[in-house]
Design a protein around this motif. Structure first.
Motif, mmCIF file in Angstrom:
data_model
loop_
_atom_site.group_PDB
_atom_site.id
_atom_site.type_symbol
_atom_site.label_atom_id
_atom_site.label_comp_id
_atom_site.label_asym_id
_atom_site.label_seq_id
_atom_site.Cartn_x
_atom_site.Cartn_y
_atom_site.Cartn_z
ATOM 1 N N LEU A 1 0.862 -1.175 0.000
ATOM 2 C CA LEU A 1 0.000 0.000 0.000
ATOM 3 C C LEU A 1 0.889 1.212 0.000
ATOM 4 O O LEU A 1 2.030 1.127 -0.371
ATOM 5 C CB LEU A 1 -0.907 -0.010 1.233
ATOM 6 N N SER A 2 0.323 2.305 0.463
ATOM 7 C CA SER A 2 1.100 3.530 0.425
ATOM 8 C C SER A 2 2.050 3.569 1.597
ATOM 9 O O SER A 2 1.764 4.159 2.621
ATOM 10 C CB SER A 2 0.159 4.719 0.474
ATOM 11 N N THR B 1 -1.705 5.488 10.368
ATOM 12 C CA THR B 1 -2.447 4.694 9.389
ATOM 13 C C THR B 1 -1.590 3.578 8.834
ATOM 14 O O THR B 1 -2.057 2.474 8.637
ATOM 15 C CB THR B 1 -2.917 5.569 8.235
ATOM 16 N N THR B 2 -0.313 3.862 8.581
ATOM 17 C CA THR B 2 0.518 2.780 8.030
ATOM 18 C C THR B 2 0.770 1.725 9.084
ATOM 19 O O THR B 2 0.879 0.556 8.774
ATOM 20 C CB THR B 2 1.862 3.318 7.536
ATOM 21 N N ASP C 1 -6.145 -5.164 -6.202
ATOM 22 C CA ASP C 1 -6.399 -3.776 -6.527
ATOM 23 C C ASP C 1 -5.187 -3.128 -7.155
ATOM 24 O O ASP C 1 -5.309 -2.316 -8.040
ATOM 25 C CB ASP C 1 -6.766 -2.996 -5.257
ATOM 26 N N LEU C 2 -3.999 -3.487 -6.666
ATOM 27 C CA LEU C 2 -2.836 -2.739 -7.115
ATOM 28 C C LEU C 2 -2.109 -3.393 -8.274
ATOM 29 O O LEU C 2 -1.154 -2.866 -8.776
ATOM 30 C CB LEU C 2 -1.846 -2.577 -5.951
ATOM 31 N N PHE D 1 -6.851 1.348 7.412
ATOM 32 C CA PHE D 1 -6.809 2.214 6.251
ATOM 33 C C PHE D 1 -7.321 1.494 5.017
ATOM 34 O O PHE D 1 -7.935 2.105 4.159
ATOM 35 C CB PHE D 1 -5.362 2.665 6.040
ATOM 36 N N TYR E 1 -11.088 1.823 4.026
ATOM 37 C CA TYR E 1 -11.521 2.985 3.265
ATOM 38 C C TYR E 1 -10.890 3.016 1.892
ATOM 39 O O TYR E 1 -11.452 3.596 0.974
ATOM 40 C CB TYR E 1 -11.188 4.260 4.040
ATOM 41 N N GLN E 2 -9.759 2.358 1.748
ATOM 42 C CA GLN E 2 -9.124 2.352 0.439
ATOM 43 C C GLN E 2 -9.955 1.556 -0.554
ATOM 44 O O GLN E 2 -9.927 1.825 -1.747
ATOM 45 C CB GLN E 2 -7.730 1.743 0.551
ATOM 46 N N PHE F 1 -12.207 3.534 -2.799
ATOM 47 C CA PHE F 1 -11.628 4.461 -3.767
ATOM 48 C C PHE F 1 -10.963 3.698 -4.892
ATOM 49 O O PHE F 1 -10.025 4.179 -5.512
ATOM 50 C CB PHE F 1 -10.598 5.363 -3.081
ATOM 51 N N ASN F 2 -11.462 2.521 -5.150
ATOM 52 C CA ASN F 2 -10.812 1.656 -6.116
ATOM 53 C C ASN F 2 -11.371 1.914 -7.506
ATOM 54 O O ASN F 2 -12.009 1.053 -8.090
ATOM 55 C CB ASN F 2 -11.032 0.213 -5.677
ATOM 56 N N VAL F 3 -11.144 3.123 -7.996
ATOM 57 C CA VAL F 3 -11.640 3.432 -9.338
ATOM 58 C C VAL F 3 -10.529 4.097 -10.134
ATOM 59 O O VAL F 3 -9.654 4.733 -9.569
ATOM 60 C CB VAL F 3 -12.838 4.396 -9.302
ATOM 61 N N TYR G 1 -15.241 8.278 -4.200
ATOM 62 C CA TYR G 1 -14.530 9.405 -4.808
ATOM 63 C C TYR G 1 -15.514 10.314 -5.524
ATOM 64 O O TYR G 1 -15.527 11.528 -5.319
ATOM 65 C CB TYR G 1 -13.495 8.874 -5.801
#
Lengths: 308, 232
Positions: free
Chosen positions: A28-29, A37-38, A55-56, A81, A84-85, A88-90, A123
């Protein structure tokens, strides 16, 4: 063709391999800073491994395999986290697709089934609401400026408090009304059939995207012709109202006739109230400037003194 | 000492540690004042506790200044990202909010944004954009993104200063045109500078989704700058 369960198991193996091969790899990020969050993401990462890897990944079949898995279930608890991610999977293309779908409602094309395809996102609704807040506030400011251009006593004011009011109204509409509607529909459905109902996120998504038509409408409302404004508001209400009605009619139709009609009418009425209310408040043609009142007695006094 | 240790952990005596080597010692940084090193973070080759205060302040000012220069000439460098700090954004936000004061001050609620409103818009806007880019799968960290967005307000702050100077000369159509050109140019510059830093860290296919909120953010700030009308 492999069953969805086999596909799911395969993906998890691949993710586990990749993770074990390079434990330091960021799924992830990840970054140098130590935000909470991480840290929480590290804990939730193991359980949500396969969905997150899907997803990634940059593969072509990513979209199809996610659909085969029966939609994006949010992974982890609501405090992680990743949860919520998953909303936003678009991609850009998908968002533009959904926006176009909200602009062109065709009978028989259910927005949720056709455009969302069990991948509702947050989003679109969020940023459409934010854009709408600013476009309504700025458009209203510009329209009142243009309508008072010839008036010498008019002093331009940015009227920044309107942003706050617009934000309150629009966000309450875009979030509370779907909550109410979803709760009502779920209650009416009871325990009979879960297939026909929409999830909460899908309801919010439909409402959010249906508000998109008001953004160009509020920009065009700056043009100071009343008949044009009413025509525009009518067109916008028809388009976005029909998106909503076409989406909810198949679900509501199963109910008794009275309830079905009442639900649809409520949806339309609330939508109308929002549109007309925004127009009335933000785009008034007569702006009552405070300086008008003191001027009139002054003029009277001057006339009185001149007469004497 | 070693015998005691071995008696306590008798089961482990056959693992690896030989009885001759005492399992003791202290872990200390092999230089003098370790506490001040930890306070100073990055550069830990020397203790910065004894330096004059002027040197400490100048070091931070130089770091902030170098980042300003990187915003002025936005090329793909990692200075803004690597050594992020929030002094610059704070300075710029306070300057912008102060410059936006004193306009149409006679009306309480019909006027421009209050000081607190500017602060809220800038900081909450940056936080929301950062969260948005992280949720979309970006690899940039939270504070790095805040740092970039804050520093890229600099062109708009400069435009605000220019607008106030232009407004001293008059507020007719000419001054409005000049202000419009200046604000549009600086808005474009801010957006371009910040996307030069932010867009690289996004997965492909989502770059526009991340750039659009940044565009909206600087557009709103540009709008606040442009519609500033002085009290008459």
């Amino acid at each position: 063709m492999a069953s969805p369960n086999d596909l799911q198991f395969q993906e998890f193996d691949e993710a586990a391999e990749l993770l074990s091969a390079d434990p330091g790899a960021s799924t992830l990020s990840m970054s140098a800073s130590n935000t909470s969050t991480t840290a929480a993401g590290g804990g939730g990462r193991g359980g949500g491994g396969e969905d997150v890897k899907l997803d990634l990944s940059e593969e072509e079949g990513e979209e199809e395999s996610s659909e085969l898995l029966g939609g994006q279930k949010p992974t982890g608890g609501f405090w992680t986290f990743e949860y919520y991610q998953s909303f936003f999977n678009v991609d850009t293309v998908q968002v533009l697709d959904r926006v176009k779908g909200s602009l062109m409602p065709l009978p028989g094309r259910n927005f949720i089934k056709h455009n969302l395809r069990s991948n509702p996102d947050l989003y679109g609704p969020f940023w459409i609401c934010v854009t709408l807040v600013f476009s309504v506030a700025i458009g209203g400011n510009l329209s009142s400026f243009l309508s008072e251009k010839g008036n010498p006593s008019y002093h331009y004011r940015p009227q920044f408090h309107r942003v706050t009011i617009a934000a309150l109204v629009i966000f309450m509409y875009a979030w509370l009304v779907p909550v109410g509607l979803w709760g009502f529909l779920t209650w009416r459905q009871g325990a009979e059939r879960q297939i026909g109902g929409y999830s909460f996120l899908e309801t919010v998504c439909v409402y959010g995207y249906s508000l998109f038509i008001y953004i160009p409408t509020s920009v065009l409302w700056i043009i100071p012709f009343e008949w044009l404004r009413w025509t525009l508001i009518l067109v916008a209400m028809v388009i976005s109202g029909s998106v909503l009605v076409l989406t909810f009619w198949p679900v509501v139709r199963e109910d008794t006739k009275v309830m079905a009609v009442a639900t649809v009418v409520t949806i339309v009425v609330l939508h109308t109230l929002l549109a007309v209310g925004c127009k009335m408040y933000f785009f008034q043609t007569e702006v009552h400037v405070q300086s008008v009142a003191p001027i009139t007695p002054t003029i009277n006094m001057t006339i009185a003194t001149k007469a004497h | 000492m070693a015998d005691e240790a071995n008696r306590q952990f008798a089961g482990l005596s056959d693992v690896s540690i030989s009885e001759d080597i005492p399992v003791e010692g202290d872990i200390s940084v092999p230089m003098g004042s370790s506490s001040s090193n930890r306070q100073r973070g990055g550069e830990d080759e020397f203790s910065t506790l004894d330096e004059p205060v002027k040197e400490t302040i100048l070091r931070d000012l130089r770091a902030v200044g170098s980042k300003f220069i990187h915003v002025l000439y936005p090329k793909r460098s990692s200075v803004l990202l690597r050594d992020w700090d929030l002094w610059g954004p704070l300075l710029l936000c306070v300057t912008l909010a102060l410059l936006l004061q004193g306009g149409a001050a006679d009306s309480e609620d019909q006027g421009g944004p209050q000081f607190a409103e500017v602060f809220v818009i800038v900081w909450f806007g940056s936080i929301i954009i950062t969260l948005n880019s992280k949720l979309l799968g970006g690899t940039i960290s939270f504070f790095q993104s805040l740092c970039v967005l804050g520093y890229c307000i600099m062109p708009l702050t400069a435009a605000m200063a220019v607008c106030r100077i232009v407004l001293v000369g008059g507020s007719g159509t000419v001054s409005f045109t000049v202000r419009l050109v200046v604000v549009t140019a600086s808005f474009g510059w801010s957006t371009f500078a910040s996307t030069a830093f932010l867009a690289d860290n996004q997965p492909a296919g989502r770059k526009s989704l991340v750039v659009y909120p940044v565009f909206l953010f600087y557009f709103v700030i540009g709008w606040m700058v442009l519609t500033f009308s002085p009290s008459q």
